[in-house]
Scaffold this motif. Structure first.
Motif, PDB file in Angstrom:
ATOM      1  N   LEU A 127      17.229  -5.241  41.365  1.00  0.00           N
ATOM      2  CA  LEU A 127      17.283  -6.703  41.348  1.00  0.00           C
ATOM      3  C   LEU A 127      16.083  -7.310  42.069  1.00  0.00           C
ATOM      4  O   LEU A 127      15.514  -8.309  41.623  1.00  0.00           O
ATOM      5  CB  LEU A 127      18.585  -7.181  41.982  1.00  0.00           C
ATOM      6  N   GLU A 128      15.698  -6.701  43.172  1.00  0.00           N
ATOM      7  CA  GLU A 128      14.544  -7.223  43.906  1.00  0.00           C
ATOM      8  C   GLU A 128      13.262  -7.086  43.098  1.00  0.00           C
ATOM      9  O   GLU A 128      12.361  -7.930  43.207  1.00  0.00           O
ATOM     10  CB  GLU A 128      14.432  -6.522  45.256  1.00  0.00           C
ATOM     11  N   SER A 129      13.181  -6.056  42.265  1.00  0.00           N
ATOM     12  CA  SER A 129      11.995  -5.927  41.413  1.00  0.00           C
ATOM     13  C   SER A 129      11.957  -7.051  40.373  1.00  0.00           C
ATOM     14  O   SER A 129      10.888  -7.541  40.015  1.00  0.00           O
ATOM     15  CB  SER A 129      11.975  -4.559  40.714  1.00  0.00           C
ATOM     16  N   ALA A 130      13.139  -7.481  39.907  1.00  0.00           N
ATOM     17  CA  ALA A 130      13.189  -8.608  38.974  1.00  0.00           C
ATOM     18  C   ALA A 130      12.810  -9.907  39.672  1.00  0.00           C
ATOM     19  O   ALA A 130      12.076 -10.736  39.123  1.00  0.00           O
ATOM     20  CB  ALA A 130      14.586  -8.720  38.363  1.00  0.00           C
ATOM     21  N   ILE A 131      13.288 -10.086  40.890  1.00  0.00           N
ATOM     22  CA  ILE A 131      12.959 -11.291  41.656  1.00  0.00           C
ATOM     23  C   ILE A 131      11.447 -11.359  41.884  1.00  0.00           C
ATOM     24  O   ILE A 131      10.844 -12.434  41.802  1.00  0.00           O
ATOM     25  CB  ILE A 131      13.734 -11.306  42.991  1.00  0.00           C
ATOM     26  N   GLU A 132      10.825 -10.226  42.134  1.00  0.00           N
ATOM     27  CA  GLU A 132       9.366 -10.188  42.304  1.00  0.00           C
ATOM     28  C   GLU A 132       8.649 -10.642  41.034  1.00  0.00           C
ATOM     29  O   GLU A 132       7.557 -11.208  41.091  1.00  0.00           O
ATOM     30  CB  GLU A 132       8.919  -8.777  42.680  1.00  0.00           C
ATOM     31  N   LYS A 133       9.275 -10.428  39.888  1.00  0.00           N
ATOM     32  CA  LYS A 133       8.678 -10.866  38.618  1.00  0.00           C
ATOM     33  C   LYS A 133       8.928 -12.345  38.346  1.00  0.00           C
ATOM     34  O   LYS A 133       8.412 -12.876  37.357  1.00  0.00           O
ATOM     35  CB  LYS A 133       9.249 -10.037  37.461  1.00  0.00           C
ATOM     36  N   GLY A 134       9.747 -12.989  39.185  1.00  0.00           N
ATOM     37  CA  GLY A 134       9.969 -14.416  39.016  1.00  0.00           C
ATOM     38  C   GLY A 134      11.375 -14.832  38.659  1.00  0.00           C
ATOM     39  O   GLY A 134      11.618 -16.001  38.351  1.00  0.00           O
ATOM     40  N   TYR A 135      12.317 -13.898  38.695  1.00  0.00           N
ATOM     41  CA  TYR A 135      13.691 -14.230  38.327  1.00  0.00           C
ATOM     42  C   TYR A 135      14.411 -14.984  39.433  1.00  0.00           C
ATOM     43  O   TYR A 135      14.223 -14.716  40.619  1.00  0.00           O
ATOM     44  CB  TYR A 135      14.492 -12.960  38.016  1.00  0.00           C
ATOM     45  N   SER A 136      15.265 -15.905  39.010  1.00  0.00           N
ATOM     46  CA  SER A 136      16.258 -16.515  39.875  1.00  0.00           C
ATOM     47  C   SER A 136      17.592 -15.834  39.584  1.00  0.00           C
ATOM     48  O   SER A 136      17.662 -14.912  38.777  1.00  0.00           O
ATOM     49  CB  SER A 136      16.309 -18.022  39.635  1.00  0.00           C
ATOM     50  N   LEU A 137      18.670 -16.306  40.226  1.00  0.00           N
ATOM     51  CA  LEU A 137      19.902 -15.515  40.252  1.00  0.00           C
ATOM     52  C   LEU A 137      21.085 -16.248  39.626  1.00  0.00           C
ATOM     53  O   LEU A 137      21.194 -17.463  39.701  1.00  0.00           O
ATOM     54  CB  LEU A 137      20.237 -15.142  41.693  1.00  0.00           C
ATOM     55  N   ARG A 138      21.974 -15.460  39.062  1.00  0.00           N
ATOM     56  CA  ARG A 138      23.185 -15.980  38.434  1.00  0.00           C
ATOM     57  C   ARG A 138      24.301 -14.960  38.596  1.00  0.00           C
ATOM     58  O   ARG A 138      24.071 -13.752  38.490  1.00  0.00           O
ATOM     59  CB  ARG A 138      22.907 -16.239  36.955  1.00  0.00           C
ATOM     60  N   HIS A 139      25.504 -15.439  38.889  1.00  0.00           N
ATOM     61  CA  HIS A 139      26.678 -14.562  38.870  1.00  0.00           C
ATOM     62  C   HIS A 139      27.814 -15.298  38.185  1.00  0.00           C
ATOM     63  O   HIS A 139      27.960 -16.512  38.336  1.00  0.00           O
ATOM     64  CB  HIS A 139      27.099 -14.153  40.287  1.00  0.00           C
ATOM     65  N   ASP A 140      28.632 -14.553  37.419  1.00  0.00           N
ATOM     66  CA  ASP A 140      29.609 -15.201  36.558  1.00  0.00           C
ATOM     67  C   ASP A 140      31.056 -14.879  36.917  1.00  0.00           C
ATOM     68  O   ASP A 140      31.929 -14.895  36.050  1.00  0.00           O
ATOM     69  CB  ASP A 140      29.355 -14.841  35.091  1.00  0.00           C
ATOM     70  N   ALA A 141      31.334 -14.625  38.172  1.00  0.00           N
ATOM     71  CA  ALA A 141      32.728 -14.402  38.564  1.00  0.00           C
ATOM     72  C   ALA A 141      33.000 -14.950  39.959  1.00  0.00           C
ATOM     73  O   ALA A 141      33.727 -14.356  40.741  1.00  0.00           O
ATOM     74  CB  ALA A 141      33.078 -12.917  38.502  1.00  0.00           C
ATOM     75  N   PHE A 142      32.413 -16.110  40.264  1.00  0.00           N
ATOM     76  CA  PHE A 142      32.698 -16.742  41.549  1.00  0.00           C
ATOM     77  C   PHE A 142      34.196 -17.038  41.639  1.00  0.00           C
ATOM     78  O   PHE A 142      34.813 -17.503  40.676  1.00  0.00           O
ATOM     79  CB  PHE A 142      31.901 -18.037  41.710  1.00  0.00           C
ATOM     80  N   GLY A 143      34.765 -16.756  42.782  1.00  0.00           N
ATOM     81  CA  GLY A 143      36.194 -16.966  43.000  1.00  0.00           C
ATOM     82  C   GLY A 143      37.048 -15.782  42.609  1.00  0.00           C
ATOM     83  O   GLY A 143      38.201 -15.681  43.035  1.00  0.00           O
ATOM     84  N   MET A 144      36.520 -14.858  41.800  1.00  0.00           N
ATOM     85  CA  MET A 144      37.255 -13.660  41.399  1.00  0.00           C
ATOM     86  C   MET A 144      36.857 -12.540  42.366  1.00  0.00           C
ATOM     87  O   MET A 144      35.812 -11.903  42.220  1.00  0.00           O
ATOM     88  CB  MET A 144      36.939 -13.294  39.950  1.00  0.00           C
ATOM     89  N   LYS A 145      37.710 -12.299  43.338  1.00  0.00           N
ATOM     90  CA  LYS A 145      37.322 -11.499  44.497  1.00  0.00           C
ATOM     91  C   LYS A 145      37.132 -10.019  44.184  1.00  0.00           C
ATOM     92  O   LYS A 145      36.492  -9.309  44.941  1.00  0.00           O
ATOM     93  CB  LYS A 145      38.341 -11.708  45.612  1.00  0.00           C
ATOM     94  N   GLY A 146      37.683  -9.578  43.056  1.00  0.00           N
ATOM     95  CA  GLY A 146      37.470  -8.188  42.667  1.00  0.00           C
ATOM     96  C   GLY A 146      36.092  -7.959  42.069  1.00  0.00           C
ATOM     97  O   GLY A 146      35.620  -6.819  41.999  1.00  0.00           O
ATOM     98  N   TYR A 147      35.429  -9.029  41.628  1.00  0.00           N
ATOM     99  CA  TYR A 147      34.097  -8.931  41.032  1.00  0.00           C
ATOM    100  C   TYR A 147      33.021  -9.507  41.950  1.00  0.00           C
ATOM    101  O   TYR A 147      31.918  -8.980  42.016  1.00  0.00           O
ATOM    102  CB  TYR A 147      34.061  -9.662  39.679  1.00  0.00           C
ATOM    103  N   TYR A 148      33.359 -10.602  42.617  1.00  0.00           N
ATOM    104  CA  TYR A 148      32.403 -11.192  43.555  1.00  0.00           C
ATOM    105  C   TYR A 148      32.807 -10.736  44.953  1.00  0.00           C
ATOM    106  O   TYR A 148      33.586 -11.387  45.642  1.00  0.00           O
ATOM    107  CB  TYR A 148      32.392 -12.718  43.449  1.00  0.00           C
ATOM    108  N   THR A 149      32.265  -9.583  45.348  1.00  0.00           N
ATOM    109  CA  THR A 149      32.695  -8.906  46.577  1.00  0.00           C
ATOM    110  C   THR A 149      31.690  -9.131  47.701  1.00  0.00           C
ATOM    111  O   THR A 149      30.725  -9.891  47.577  1.00  0.00           O
ATOM    112  CB  THR A 149      32.834  -7.403  46.315  1.00  0.00           C
ATOM    113  N   THR A 150      31.911  -8.416  48.787  1.00  0.00           N
ATOM    114  CA  THR A 150      31.005  -8.507  49.936  1.00  0.00           C
ATOM    115  C   THR A 150      29.579  -8.164  49.546  1.00  0.00           C
ATOM    116  O   THR A 150      28.620  -8.753  50.056  1.00  0.00           O
ATOM    117  CB  THR A 150      31.488  -7.572  51.063  1.00  0.00           C
ATOM    118  N   TRP A 151      29.408  -7.216  48.623  1.00  0.00           N
ATOM    119  CA  TRP A 151      28.061  -6.817  48.202  1.00  0.00           C
ATOM    120  C   TRP A 151      27.328  -8.014  47.604  1.00  0.00           C
ATOM    121  O   TRP A 151      26.194  -8.317  47.973  1.00  0.00           O
ATOM    122  CB  TRP A 151      28.142  -5.683  47.176  1.00  0.00           C
TER     123      TRP A 151
END
Length: 533
Positions: free
Chosen positions: A287-311
């Motif tokens: 992911l950091e290599s993608a960010i170095e290329k200019g990517y911003s971030l997206r996640h599609d399970a906010f609030g779903m604690k089994g998918y949006y975890t501590t990591w």
């Protein structure tokens, strides 16, 4: 004595309450800056912030979900323009800035050399596409796109037939339910890669346009295009890194002006399916290599604690105010109702609060309103009926909201003379203005204008090159003193104004200031009178 103390306490409490109310339109964090922006001989102007109004600023605000498949109603805009809410019938587009069109590659590109925007392409997805795009632009919404390649869990092929028919292409079949046998390409297959490159480049030629497009979400690979559970031709993760480098470079090279996003999660482009809170140790580095290329971030399970975890939370925290985050909730009401009890929610209002809280924790700039053809069972219906106040709260607090609380301006200026302007800025939102992303290259800048007193149009524009809007963080105002020489200005009376311009677009206003004071039609904040001698 106790009575006197009690009366004194009540008076003190009332005084503090009145003081808070009186100052509620002023920012309460001025003490966190020691920068003196006042200039001797200048006039001081104080600005009242606008804290609640929707401002259609780039990479900010609510995102309306849509698609090109049969899950989209033929009355989409009619439904969303007359939407039931706790406040009565409303237009959903009045609360959003963006329309996100997710679709199958085969819907966007049904035949070789044919695309949904072509006038002579009249497939059902093409008709929906044209209706969505024209409707979005009519409602002052920007567009966003995601392309899905993988057909698993789908009822038709998401890769175009002409690609499937390409000589020597390699892929695999799966069965959806008991009826549909569908085909997906191996993402490490060179024939697939060549065909996908052709499509992405054609799409970018048409839609790498920040005037109408908000963002593009890659990579399109894996289940639901979310870059997880990816099947390679080797039946292991051997090609993973090479494929990740290829596809992230493809999008980064194609889209130079529109922000590109990548899903951030702990199994990025891995064959591994979700496994509790476990994670792949290579995900962060990729992911950091993608960010170095200019990517911003997206996640599609906010609030779903089994998918949006501590990591995921820790990863978002690491890039807070470094890359914008687009937050999306899950399909909770429509297909994951069991996650209510599993994630500790008691009802759908709690789910919406959980999504908003995790978006705040990630300092997200955008949040989504997901669509369902069965309106009352959709996530958007839940937002507008179970938790409408949260819709308004995100508009007020989410993303960024910029304004100058105090300016120091000369009342008289003369050609050939140097002037100094003091100005101090606040961000009232929990996100940040991502002028640091490569696609923007700090193109948004603070500018001062001399407005004609009759039509309020700028006659002269002075650009302060020092401020970096990405550095304006909630609770930490930034102050500046801008010195410049005045020349070739016609004598006369003007108004000073301040605005945030887009230097790539003829210095037109690019970001709306969040002020209650007089904003011109063009977006300049009118300040004080000035005489040019």
């Amino acid at each position: 004595m106790n009575t006197i103390n009690g009366m004194f306490s009540k008076i003190l409490l009332l005084t503090l309450t009145l003081a808070f109310v009186a100052c509620s339109d002023k920012d309460d964090v001025l003490s966190k800056t020691s920068e003196d922006i006042d200039v001797a001989g200048n006039v001081t102007v104080e600005v009242t912030p606008e804290r609640k109004k929707l401002l259609r600023n780039p990479m900010n605000g609510w995102v309306i979900y849509a698609g090109l498949g049969d899950g989209l109603s033929d009355t989409f805009w009619e439904d969303y323009d007359n939407f039931q809410s706790v406040k009565g019938r409303v237009k959903v587009s009045d609360y959003a800035t963006t329309l996100f069109i997710r679709g199958a590659w085969s819907d966007f590109n049904p035949e070789e050399g044919k695309y949904v925007w072509d006038e002579d392409v009249n497939t059902k997805p093409a008709k929906r596409f044209k209706d969505l795009v024209s409707g979005a632009l009519e409602r002052d919404l920007k567009l966003a796109f995601s392309f899905i390649v993988d057909s698993r869990d789908k009822h038709y092929n998401f890769t175009p037939q002409y690609v499937m028919d390409s000589p020597n292409i390699q892929g695999y079949e799966t069965i959806t339910g008991t009826a549909s046998r569908v085909w997906s390409p191996y993402p490490d297959d060179p024939v697939f890669q060549k065909r996908y490159e052709e499509f992405i480049k054609v799409f970018a030629d048409r839609y790498d346009d920040p005037d109408i497009v908000q963002f593009i979400s890659g990579t399109g690979l894996g289940k639901w295009g979310e870059s997880h559970t990816v099947w390679y031709s080797t039946a292991d993760d051997g090609p993973r890194e090479a494929v990740f480098d290829w596809v992230t470079s493809l999008y980064a090279n194609a889209f130079k002006r529109v922000p590109i996003l990548i899903n951030y999660h702990r199994w990025i482009l891995s064959r591994q399916t979700w496994d509790g809170s476990n994670y792949d140790p290579n995900s962060e580095r990729l992911l950091e290599s993608a960010i170095e290329k200019g990517y911003s971030l997206r996640h599609d399970a906010f609030g779903m604690k089994g998918y949006y975890t501590t990591w995921e939370q820790n990863f978002a925290r690491k890039y807070k105010n470094k890359r914008p985050i687009v937050a999306e909730g899950g399909w909770v009401k429509i297909s994951h109702g069991g996650s209510i009890s599993g994630d500790g929610y008691s009802n759908y209002a709690d789910v919406r609060r959980g999504e908003l809280d995790q978006a705040r924790g990630a300092a997200a700039n955008m949040l989504d309103l997901r669509y369902s053809k069965n309106i009352v069972n959709g996530e958007t219906f839940s937002w507008f009926n179970d938790a409408f106040y949260l819709v308004e709260q995100f508009i007020a607090e989410g993303g960024y909201r910029l304004y100058p609380d105090r300016l120091s301006l000369p009342a008289k200026i003369a050609n050939g003379a140097n002037i100094t302007i003091g100005h101090r800025w606040h961000n009232l939102g929990w996100g940040y203005c991502p002028t640091n992303i490569p696609q923007w290259q700090n193109k948004y800048k603070v500018a001062f204008a001399l407005l004609d007193k009759e039509d309020l149009l700028p006659q002269y524009i002075l650009v302060d090159e020092e401020p970096r809007l990405s550095e304006w963080i909630k609770g930490y105002p930034k102050g500046y003193k801008y010195s410049t020489k005045i020349s070739d200005v016609n004598v006369g009376d003007y108004y000073w104004a301040v605005g945030i311009i887009d230097t790539s677009n003829d210095n037109e206003i690019g970001i709306r200031i969040s002020a209650k004071d007089e904003i011109t039609t063009e977006g300049w904040l009118k300040l004080s009178e000035v005489k040019v001698q």
